[in-house]
Structures are given as C-alpha cells and as structure tokens.
Design a protein around this motif. Structure first.
Motif, short mmCIF file in Angstrom:
data_model
loop_
_atom_site.label_atom_id
_atom_site.label_comp_id
_atom_site.label_asym_id
_atom_site.label_seq_id
_atom_site.Cartn_x
_atom_site.Cartn_y
_atom_site.Cartn_z
N ILE A 112 4.43 -3.60 -6.45
CA ILE A 112 3.78 -4.75 -7.07
C ILE A 112 2.56 -5.11 -6.26
CG2 ILE A 112 4.01 -7.20 -7.64
CD1 ILE A 112 6.93 -6.77 -8.09
N LYS A 113 1.41 -5.24 -6.92
CA LYS A 113 0.18 -5.62 -6.24
C LYS A 113 0.22 -7.09 -5.86
CE LYS A 113 -2.99 -4.45 -9.21
NZ LYS A 113 -4.35 -4.19 -9.73
N THR A 114 -0.35 -7.41 -4.70
CA THR A 114 -0.51 -8.79 -4.28
C THR A 114 -1.95 -8.99 -3.81
OG1 THR A 114 0.21 -8.31 -2.03
CG2 THR A 114 1.90 -9.01 -3.58
N ALA A 115 -2.39 -10.22 -3.83
CA ALA A 115 -3.79 -10.49 -3.50
C ALA A 115 -4.10 -10.35 -2.03
CB ALA A 115 -4.16 -11.90 -3.96
N ASP A 116 -3.08 -10.45 -1.17
CA ASP A 116 -3.33 -10.45 0.27
C ASP A 116 -3.12 -9.09 0.94
OD1 ASP A 116 -0.61 -10.20 0.16
OD2 ASP A 116 -0.16 -12.00 1.31
N GLY A 117 -2.93 -8.03 0.14
CA GLY A 117 -2.78 -6.71 0.72
C GLY A 117 -1.38 -6.39 1.19
N SER A 118 -0.40 -7.23 0.91
CA SER A 118 0.98 -6.94 1.29
C SER A 118 1.57 -5.89 0.37
CB SER A 118 1.84 -8.20 1.24
OG SER A 118 1.38 -9.17 2.15
N ALA A 119 2.57 -5.18 0.85
CA ALA A 119 3.28 -4.21 0.04
C ALA A 119 4.58 -4.82 -0.44
CB ALA A 119 3.56 -2.95 0.85
N GLN A 120 4.80 -4.91 -1.76
CA GLN A 120 6.02 -5.47 -2.30
C GLN A 120 6.56 -4.57 -3.39
OE1 GLN A 120 6.51 -9.94 -2.47
NE2 GLN A 120 4.32 -9.78 -2.83
N GLY A 121 7.86 -4.44 -3.46
CA GLY A 121 8.47 -3.65 -4.51
C GLY A 121 9.81 -3.10 -4.09
N ASN A 122 10.54 -2.55 -5.06
CA ASN A 122 11.83 -1.93 -4.81
C ASN A 122 11.73 -0.43 -4.99
OD1 ASN A 122 13.34 -4.35 -4.34
ND2 ASN A 122 13.23 -4.76 -6.53
N PHE A 123 12.55 0.30 -4.24
CA PHE A 123 12.55 1.76 -4.37
C PHE A 123 13.88 2.29 -3.87
CE2 PHE A 123 10.85 0.76 -0.19
CZ PHE A 123 11.40 1.71 0.67
N THR A 124 14.05 3.60 -3.95
CA THR A 124 15.26 4.24 -3.43
C THR A 124 14.87 5.36 -2.48
OG1 THR A 124 15.36 5.77 -5.31
CG2 THR A 124 16.65 3.76 -5.48
N LEU B 250 21.53 8.38 -3.24
CA LEU B 250 20.41 7.45 -3.33
C LEU B 250 20.78 6.11 -2.70
CD1 LEU B 250 19.22 8.12 -6.98
CD2 LEU B 250 18.08 8.80 -4.89
N TYR B 251 19.82 5.53 -1.98
CA TYR B 251 20.05 4.27 -1.29
C TYR B 251 18.93 3.29 -1.64
CZ TYR B 251 23.18 7.17 1.50
OH TYR B 251 24.17 8.03 1.91
N PRO B 252 19.26 2.08 -2.07
CA PRO B 252 18.22 1.10 -2.42
C PRO B 252 17.47 0.61 -1.18
CG PRO B 252 20.39 0.10 -2.56
CD PRO B 252 20.62 1.56 -2.34
N ALA B 253 16.19 0.32 -1.38
CA ALA B 253 15.34 -0.19 -0.30
C ALA B 253 14.25 -1.05 -0.92
CB ALA B 253 14.73 0.96 0.50
N SER B 254 13.49 -1.74 -0.09
CA SER B 254 12.44 -2.61 -0.63
C SER B 254 11.30 -2.77 0.35
CB SER B 254 13.02 -3.98 -0.96
OG SER B 254 13.46 -4.63 0.22
N PHE B 255 10.11 -3.03 -0.19
CA PHE B 255 8.95 -3.46 0.57
C PHE B 255 8.84 -4.98 0.44
CE2 PHE B 255 7.14 0.79 -0.76
CZ PHE B 255 7.21 1.36 0.51
N SER B 256 8.37 -5.64 1.47
CA SER B 256 8.12 -7.07 1.38
C SER B 256 6.99 -7.46 2.31
CB SER B 256 9.39 -7.87 1.72
OG SER B 256 9.84 -7.54 3.02
N LYS B 257 6.56 -8.71 2.23
CA LYS B 257 5.43 -9.18 3.02
C LYS B 257 5.79 -9.29 4.50
CE LYS B 257 3.13 -12.03 -0.48
NZ LYS B 257 2.55 -13.36 -0.74
N SER B 258 4.78 -9.24 5.32
CA SER B 258 4.94 -9.54 6.74
C SER B 258 3.79 -10.43 7.18
CB SER B 258 4.97 -8.27 7.59
OG SER B 258 3.68 -7.72 7.72
#
Length: 512
Positions: A223-235, A242-250
C-alpha cells in the motif's frame, strides 16, 4: 510455459459441471506411478474477482514440477492475505485451500487461455460457495509504475518461521523503478538480505530475499503512503509452507521523492585487507536504484553491481561475475568471484562534486571493509597525490623502500622507489625490485599488491603522508626543501601482517 497452448475458456455452465467431476485420485497422479511433469510450471501474477460480494485483489502463485501450486490471495479492499496451497492437473483443473490464521477455505477451478489468460474458480467460505475469475498478467505488467520511489519501514513474520533458529523481523528499505522492479534489503539482526522482485500497479508483488544462509520467496500487496513508508501484507515461502508477514511504518522512514544521489559516478575503490583495488562506475536513478560495475586491477574479472540507495545514503546490493571469465582463472582464485554482497554508506563530498563512502563486502564467506571515492559524470577522481615519485638517490639509511622486518626473503630492501599516481589515484611502479600496483585516496589511505621474490602477489595496505624533506643534495652543503611522501605499510603473508616503510620525493608536499 509460454509455448503451451491451454484449453480455451469454457462456458460458465460447462465450467461448473466440470467442477463436480474433479477427482482427488487424478490430481494425485495415475495409480502405480508418480504424477507426470506439469505443463504449467512457472511463476504467475494475476488479478481475481468475486463479483457476488464485490471482492477483488491479486492471486500470486507458483506451479512446481509435479503440479503443486503455492502462492497467495490478497484482498485489495481489506489487504488481507490468504496463503494458498493446491495442485493442478495437466488439463488445467486445480484444487487447493486458502488459509488465514485459523480460517480455511477450499477452492477448485480451471486454468485456461494461455500464459496471458486466466481461469474460473469456486471458493467456499463458511457454508456459502462463491464463483470467481482470475486473469494472468495484463494489468500486473507495468511500464510506468505507480509505485516508483523509495520505501522504508519495518517488517515482521509469523514467529513459527525460523531461519537458523531465529525469527524474521527488522528493517525494510527498497526502491521501485519505472518498470516496477524492486531492489533493496531486509535486515535480520546484524545481517542484511538482498531483496529483489517486481510490483504491479495493483500493488501486488513477488520478490525474493537472500540472506547468507537462506533464500526466501515472498508475495503480497503493498500500500502506498505519502511519507515513503512501506505498508502491506505478504507471505514468506519456506520448505513448502507459507507464513504470513507484514510491512509497517517506522519512525526512521526516509522522505519520499527523487533520490538526492541520482547521478552517474566514476571513481576508484579499495579493499585494504584483501589488497584489492580498482575502478568503479555506477548510476543512481531517481528511485534510488543503483547499477554499475567494479573493475579490479591486474586484469581480474569485472563485477556487475546491482543495488539500491536510501535517501540517507545507506546502500546495499550484489556484485556478480561472468561465469566464463571465472572459469578461466586458477582453481584457487575462482571462489573469490562468487556473488558478493555489499552494503555501506554514501557521504556527500565538498561542493557536491561526487561521493565517497565506506562499505563491507562478503567475499567467499568472509566480510571485509572497503572504501571508495567517485566523482559525478565521466571524469575520474582528481587525486591530490597525482605525480611521479622517486627516492631521488637521497635515502640510504634506511633506504627508500625498507622491508627489513619482513621474514622469509619475500622482499629485498633498496633505495629505489619509482612510482606514479594518476588522476584516479591509481598507482603503478616499483618498490625496490618489486612491482607494485595500487590506489591511494585523497586522505592518504593506500591499498595494493606487491610482487615478491617468489613471483606471488601479496596484499598491501597503509597510510602515506605528504612531507617536505630537508635534504642536502649530492655535492652540496646547504639543505634544500624537497616535496615528497612518507608512510608505513603492512604486507599480509600467510595471514600475518608485517611492516614496511616507504619514502620518496615528488608531488607538491602540501596536505591541503
């Protein structure tokens, strides 16, 4: 896959009738033998729709040699990722299961229409069955990526996924170019893994992260964000699971926009501990993607650099070598030219005339520190040491090249230093009777290789300083000023370092 002709898309009625005839025995292969190789082997990116409930998203999957299907469904509205595991027949019929946490949904369907086609499927959620359709390729192939830019954040994976007994979590930083290509890194403790892949304009992506001890595929939605953070779900895919994982802001997310390092660079590099040095050339595009090469001296193989640069100057990548070139080297040298991981930090030089930096490079499982200087454009680094140097017949006790403390007769001390430094900072010449090839940075760090009496090359590293010598010329009575250099070097022999002293006249003698 691209040359296979798949069955034409069935009518909806015929398709639904075909679902009732699916046989688990057939999917498992013919009785009495292993199933045949699948005609669908390959990696697929597709979009799917469930019209009855208004759901749509991405369906990413891989078909293995015997027809096993592994991948993920990502709901574009909720960004929820379902791990997919199934099997496909050579006639295109497939069955499988979607899982998210404790939720499990059976799915069955039919692939049709070729590698740019798709298929129909039925999915059961709870007690209700829904009909859906997926389209392979198409909108997922992008030319002007909506995701072009630099992304930074943190990531975390299901704690059941262990690599060397450790969970996967850390920092995520990567760039996306105009064609949707991804390159960057994921950290795991002190280790950095190279991330490469691609993303479509729907946000669906497939990628691979390579750590020293493991290579893991991942797929999901960004998912795009305005501040350049990486967000989204993936495996993550590991050992068939398969194992669930996610990107989030820092809080350390870099600013968006074009990379401040976008430009073409050319300069010199050195790995002092290895005695390796040479030239490098690379380009950073607006998204922060880096591509170029490392050209080692002494006619060694040229390595291709592919990597990414963050807005704060941190960079990572891989250096790869041509297999044909490597095969022509002595067997003992070939392991030095397997794929090398590199990471480091760029720092702006005065007047924004280029960049210098430090890095670490993994060579045959051993990580060594290096440094480089590069100017913008086609010109080389303007070395402040550019000049010819000689002992001038002035230095005898000790001589201009003093290797008296090196054991084994590897080098012969002599009053005969003859070297030249070019605009790049590259050095060629002789120390005593021994050929020397190397490089010096503008702050005096020197690396290179010195040829011994046994004709072997030995790594050299050290520091040279500019000096003004007070010397009485032969036949004269009054000391005069002679610009020159002096310094201490270390030569590595069988893992041990031994000191060498060098002094010569030449250059301007000025340190500023």
């Amino acid at each position: 896959m691209g040359n296979q002709t798949l069955p034409r898309k069935q009518t909806r009625a015929a398709f639904l009738m075909s679902l009732g005839s699916l046989s688990l025995a057939a999917l498992a292969g013919c009785a009495g033998g292993a199933p045949p190789d699948s005609e669908f082997v390959g990696n697929y990116l597709s979009t799917y729709t469930l019209p009855a409930i208004g759901e749509n998203g991405t369906f990413s999957f891989t078909v293995e040699q015997k027809g096993r299907m592994v991948g993920s469904f990502t709901d574009a509205t909720t960004n929820l990722v379902y791990a997919f595991d199934g099997v496909v027949e050579n006639k295109g019929k497939f069955t499988g299961t979607l899982k998210n946490g404790t939720t499990s949904s059976p799915i069955s369907g039919l692939m049709s229409g070729g590698s740019s086609g798709g298929g129909d499927f039925n999915i059961t959620r709870g007690v209700t069955q829904y009909q859906g359709h997926f389209t392979i390729g198409g909108s997922l192939t992008t030319v002007n990526s909506d995701y072009q830019g630099i992304y930074s954040g943190v990531y975390g994976a299901d704690t059941r996924l262990l690599v060397e007994g450790k969970t996967l979590n850390g920092l995520a930083s990567y760039s996306v170019d105009s064609k949707g290509n991804i390159i960057g890194s994921l950290t795991r403790g002190a280790e950095t893994g190279l991330l490469t892949g691609s993303i479509g304009n729907t946000g669906a992506f497939q990628a691979t992260v390579k750590f020293a001890s493991a290579t893991l595929p991942l797929a999901g939605t960004l998912i795009k964000t305005a501040d350049g953070s990486a967000q989204g779900n993936f495996t993550f895919s590991s050992s068939g699971a398969l194992y669930p994982a996610s990107f989030s802001k820092s809080s350390s997310a870099v600013a968006g926009g074009d990379s401040p390092y976008k430009a073409s660079y050319r300069g010199t590099y050195g790995l002092p501990e290895k005695g390796e040095n040479g030239t490098l050339s690379f380009t950073v595009d607006p998204s922060g993607s880096m591509i170029g090469f490392f050209s080692q001296s002494l006619n060694k193989p040229v390595g291709t650099l592919v990597g990414s640069v963050e807005n704060d100057g941190g960079f990572s990548g891989e250096v790869t070598y041509n297999a044909t070139e490597i095969s022509g080297l002595p067997a003992a040298e070939q392991p030095l030219y397997t794929k090398r991981m590199i990471q480091g930090k760029l720092g702006a030089r005065a007047g924004a005339a280029g960049v210098s930096g430090d890095f670490t490079m993994a060579i045959n499982g051993v990580t060594s520190a290096g440094n480089f200087e590069a100017s913008i454009g086609g010109s080389e680094v303007n070395s402040s040491y550019r000049a010819s140097y000689t002992d001038g017949g002035f230095f005898f006790a000790p001589p201009g090249f003093d290797a008296s403390r090196v054991p084994g007769g590897k080098f012969t001390s002599a009053s005969s230093v003859e070297i030249a430094v070019d605009k790049q900072g590259s050095i060629i010449g002789s120390l005593g009777s021994h050929r020397f090839d190397g490089r010096i940075t503008n702050d005096g760090r020197i690396v290179g290789q010195l040829r011994g009496t046994d004709s072997a090359w030995y790594p050299i590293r050290g520091i040279l300083s500019k000096v003004i010598w007070k010397i009485t010329p032969p036949g004269g009575t009054t000391p005069a000023d002679y610009p020159g250099i002096a310094g201490n070097l270390y030569v590595t022999i069988s893992g041990e370092e031994y000191p060498i002293a060098v002094k010569a006249t030449g250059g301007d003698g000025r340190n500023s």
